[in-house]
Design a protein around this motif. Structure first.
Motif, PDB file in Angstrom:
ATOM      1  N   HIS A 124      -6.598  -1.950  -6.985  1.00  0.00           N
ATOM      2  CA  HIS A 124      -7.827  -1.697  -6.240  1.00  0.00           C
ATOM      3  C   HIS A 124      -8.288  -0.256  -6.389  1.00  0.00           C
ATOM      4  O   HIS A 124      -9.490   0.010  -6.476  1.00  0.00           O
ATOM      5  CB  HIS A 124      -7.647  -2.066  -4.764  1.00  0.00           C
ATOM      6  N   ALA A 125      -7.328   0.681  -6.428  1.00  0.00           N
ATOM      7  CA  ALA A 125      -7.708   2.086  -6.650  1.00  0.00           C
ATOM      8  C   ALA A 125      -8.273   2.241  -8.055  1.00  0.00           C
ATOM      9  O   ALA A 125      -9.274   2.916  -8.270  1.00  0.00           O
ATOM     10  CB  ALA A 125      -6.487   2.982  -6.460  1.00  0.00           C
ATOM     11  N   GLN A 183      -2.734  -1.774  -3.792  1.00  0.00           N
ATOM     12  CA  GLN A 183      -3.451  -0.509  -3.869  1.00  0.00           C
ATOM     13  C   GLN A 183      -3.665  -0.076  -5.312  1.00  0.00           C
ATOM     14  O   GLN A 183      -4.708   0.474  -5.660  1.00  0.00           O
ATOM     15  CB  GLN A 183      -2.686   0.578  -3.115  1.00  0.00           C
ATOM     16  N   SER A 229       0.700  -4.909   5.839  1.00  0.00           N
ATOM     17  CA  SER A 229       0.921  -4.655   4.423  1.00  0.00           C
ATOM     18  C   SER A 229       2.410  -4.694   4.119  1.00  0.00           C
ATOM     19  O   SER A 229       2.835  -4.415   3.004  1.00  0.00           O
ATOM     20  CB  SER A 229       0.346  -3.279   4.046  1.00  0.00           C
ATOM     21  N   LEU A 251       0.861  -1.190   0.000  1.00  0.00           N
ATOM     22  CA  LEU A 251       0.000   0.000   0.000  1.00  0.00           C
ATOM     23  C   LEU A 251       0.893   1.234   0.000  1.00  0.00           C
ATOM     24  O   LEU A 251       2.111   1.128   0.142  1.00  0.00           O
ATOM     25  CB  LEU A 251      -0.874   0.037   1.259  1.00  0.00           C
ATOM     26  N   ASN A 267      -0.380   4.552  -5.630  1.00  0.00           N
ATOM     27  CA  ASN A 267      -1.106   3.817  -6.661  1.00  0.00           C
ATOM     28  C   ASN A 267      -0.196   2.996  -7.549  1.00  0.00           C
ATOM     29  O   ASN A 267      -0.634   2.403  -8.529  1.00  0.00           O
ATOM     30  CB  ASN A 267      -1.983   4.759  -7.480  1.00  0.00           C
TER      31      ASN A 267
END
Lengths: 244, 397, 137
Positions: free
Chosen positions: C105-106, C102, C120, C94, C97
């Motif tokens: 998923h973002a 992340q 994480s 995480l 981006n």
């Protein structure tokens, strides 16, 4: 019966006794060599993990077990009433005799856990080998288990967790308590508190399989007087105490 | 039969003002819930010793009152008294409103409210909390069905059986609410079989008190007065329920006092505990029970405003009682080592302290305002929910 | 009836098309999707396209096996995923981006719940002292 039969009988009896002795002897050890469970194998109900705490060896003011647990499982040292405490040292004074003792207090890993009974989502559950855990995937943070526990073993995570431990996931809004270091036990190790107490030379904590007739805890629990806390509630905790 | 003018025709400005006020409080409650979820429960006064706080006091009041308010309907539909029959639709609406409000508060106070679906799909049959889910949603459905049988002429023949089902269901539900505490064997305040019946009688009183307040307000705002005979009956009924609750609370404490192992706890609640005896004796016994009883039973006090005052006092008393029961019950330390004096870093052996915080109160009032909004809007939209009494007279008469 | 058919038929055709194209849609998200720092990379436990569509099901099943039954050493361990896929730059999945979890998923706007509780960061990076936790984010 004829003399010959008598002799045969004696031979067979003594012979089988000797054979039995030879078979059992290698298993009888004074120390518990916990075996790591092989990968892919589930926890078994043939095992029941438990602890025997000798309060006569526990020093007032010593916090080795607490420090070890907090380091191992990633919870910060408790400073306020909202901080989590998986294990705490309790100072006791017998009101009748004035005698003072000290002991560590954790989840008692009951055989009939009230926390498991009341949990609406089955997040609080008892693993097959007797360890009572909280499944954080299911915990909704209702805190009913905290109300139900007679030992005040559970804590609620009141703040976001910033430094996660890879082996012991924990997060805000869920309830947690002593896991008997299930991640260590599954590897064949002892819980962190037990290890720390032994390292510190106090040896007040003894951990092992209560169902294993060869284990040190099994033998010791049958040779000294120990009690379970609030035994009147009929919960059959896996933790027993000597000296109170 | 005097037909009601719809609320809209008379006081639509007041209506919009009320709704705006309700929305404001509800918004405050929701933002408090968001704040709590964002930062964790550390922003509240709850901690590891007092795990259920002010939101639970509000929520349990609303849930118990929601079940009790259906009594008014039951007396009409199940026991056949005509005057209560006219009030059944409003009682049903109030029940739904209060239940929705109470459940909102409970769900928003969860540590992980985003996991409600998990709760709904993982069911532990030994947990009363898990049973609450089908019980509460079942009550919503049944009451909606019941209101339909009342308002739809073709369904009127089903009023009695559905009314009976609603009555039975709510008794089970309130028993469940009492069992939440009754099953907690470990705590000295709980773990008692008297709690389910006590909750049921409490529900009778609190539900009727809420009904009185709402009913009187609606009559007033519609420019009508109630028939004194009806009012008298309902007033006396409230008196009976207040007496019943007082009796059961007294028995609960007296029994506890008798057991040597419970004496320390009872002394804490009744005498030494600071705010807890204060709220119990002052808030619940004097203001919440004795004073309303005076207002109800003393001759010459039969006026409507005295009944409303009595009802409001009963509601105040109920909050006091719940505060003492829920929070006082947690403040007293667990008896893990009987016969020993204990102390630890985790509050063992000590009375826990609790300082309720603003987010908790906002959440509680937010729930109340959700109930208020549902009632206000519901009654306006379905004007036939208003009691259309043949005895109602306009103030001009 | 005709009106109903006029609405339903195109919907059905659309749904069928979508289902048939689903694989290709996912594949498109790959090369023209977010650029990810894949960490250690190398050979994943399953084929990448399979993982994109199914990793959530694998993790969900595995967690019950590990947590409730106590089965260790499972193939789809979340901690193992993090060990491999944590970025070598910020040692996490995480944080930006470009980070492995992340990033996608973002892009797909799907909230990840795992790291409320799970680390994480890879195991070897775990900080010895938890008291300095506030510095780590």
């Amino acid at each position: 019966m004829s003399d010959m039969d008598q002799q045969r009988r004696q031979f067979l009896t003594r012979g089988s006794a000797a054979m039995a002795g030879l078979a059992i002897a290698p298993g009888l050890t004074l120390f518990d060599f916990a075996q790591a469970r092989p990968a892919g194998e589930p926890a078994s109900s043939a095992v029941r993990w438990g602890m025997l705490i000798d309060t006569t060896k526990c020093e007032s003011g010593c916090n080795d077990c607490v420090t070890a647990c907090s380091k191992e499982n990633g919870w910060p040292e408790a400073k306020t009433t909202t901080d989590v405490q998986w294990i705490r040292k309790v100072e006791l004074k017998d009101m009748r005799t004035g005698r003072q003792t000290s002991l560590p207090m954790t989840c008692q890993h009951c055989a009939e856990p009230p926390c498991v009974e009341v949990c609406p989502t089955n997040a609080s559950f008892k693993r097959a080998d007797g360890i009572v855990l909280v499944d954080k995937h299911r915990c909704i943070g209702c805190r009913y288990c905290m109300m139900a526990c007679p030992y005040k073993a559970r804590s609620f995570v009141h703040e976001p967790v910033l430094d996660h431990d890879s082996d012991m996931p924990r997060g805000q809004g869920t309830v947690e308590s002593c896991t008997l270091c299930v991640h260590r036990v599954d590897k064949g190790e002892q819980p962190a508190c037990v290890e720390a107490c032994a390292k510190g030379g106090h040896r007040a904590l003894l951990f092992g399989d209560l169902n294993d007739q060869n284990s040190e805890i099994y033998l010791r629990i049958r040779s000294v007087t120990s009690i379970q806390l609030r035994a009147d509630l009929g919960l059959n905790p896996g933790i027993a105490f000597v000296g109170i | 039969m005097a037909q009601n003018k719809t609320f809209a025709q008379i006081e639509s400005r007041y209506f919009y003002a009320l709704v705006a006020f309700g929305l404001l409080i509800a918004a405050a409650g929701l933002s408090a819930a968001y704040f709590m979820e964002e930062h964790g429960h550390v922003v509240t006064g709850m901690n590891n010793q007092i795990v259920w706080g002010v939101p639970h006091v509000f929520a349990i009041f609303m849930i118990v009152a929601a079940s009790g308010v259906l009594n008014v309907a039951a007396i009409g539909s199940v026991f056949g008294h005509a005057v209560y029959k006219a009030r059944a639709p409003l009682a049903g609406m109030l029940s739904i409103a209060l239940l929705a409000g109470g459940l909102s508060v409970l769900m928003l106070d969860l540590g992980r409210p985003d996991r409600i679906i998990v709760a709904a799909t993982n069911f532990n049959p030994t947990s009363v909390f898990a049973w609450n889910l089908p019980l509460y949603s079942g009550l919503f459905t049944l009451v909606a069905l019941y209101i339909w049988t009342l308002l739809e002429r073709r369904m009127n023949r089903w009023i009695k059986p559905v009314g009976l089902a609603v009555f039975t269901w709510r008794i089970i539900l309130t028993t469940g609410t009492g069992l939440i505490f009754a099953f907690l064997v470990a705590r000295q305040a709980y773990g008692s079989a008297i709690l389910p019946p006590m909750f049921i009688v409490m529900s009778f009183g609190w539900g009727l008190a809420v009904f009185h307040v709402v009913q009187s307000s609606m009559y007033k705002w519609n420019g009508k007065t109630q028939d004194p005979a009806t009012l008298n009956r309902m007033k006396n009924l409230l008196g009976i329920f207040v007496l019943g609750t007082l009796f059961l609370v007294a028995i609960y404490h007296l029994t506890n006092l008798y057991f040597a192992k419970q004496t320390a706890f009872e002394h804490f609640i009744l005498r030494d505990g600071g705010i807890y005896p204060g709220l119990l004796w002052g808030g619940y016994v004097v203001f919440g029970s004795l004073l309303p009883l005076l207002l109800i039973y003393l001759p010459g006090h039969g006026k409507e405003k005295n009944t409303v005052a009595a009802s409001l006092l009963v509601i105040l008393g109920s909050f006091s009682l719940l505060y003492v029961f829920i929070i006082g019950g947690q403040a007293f330390p667990l008896s893990i080592f009987p016969g020993y004096e204990v102390s630890s870093s985790f509050g063992d052996g000590q009375i826990a302290s609790y300082h309720p915080s603003l987010p908790e109160f906002l959440l509680g009032f937010g729930g109340l305002s959700i109930a208020f909004l549902i009632t206000t809007i519901g009654v306006r939209v379905i004007s036939s929910l208003l009691p259309h009494d043949s005895h109602a007279r306009t103030q001009a008469d | 009836m005709k009106a109903l058919a006029r609405i339903l038929l195109p919907l059905m055709l659309l749904a069928t098309a979508g289902w048939a194209l689903a694989d290709d849609l996912v594949a498109v998200a790959g090369p023209s999707g977010p650029k990810l720092d894949i960490g250690k990379g190398g050979h994943c436990v399953e084929d990448p396209r399979f993982m994109i569509t199914n990793h959530m099901k694998l993790i969900v099943h595995q967690r019950d096996e590990t947590m409730r039954k106590g089965i260790r050493g499972g193939k789809y361990s979340l901690a193992d995923c993090v060990d491999c896929h944590a970025s070598k730059v910020n040692h996490s999945v995480l944080g930006s981006n470009q980070n492995f979890c992340q990033g996608c998923h973002a892009y797909a706007a799907v909230k990840i719940d795992c790291f409320e509780c799970h680390s994480s960061k890879p195991r070897e990076y775990r900080k010895a002292s938890h008291l300095a936790a506030k510095d780590v984010k």
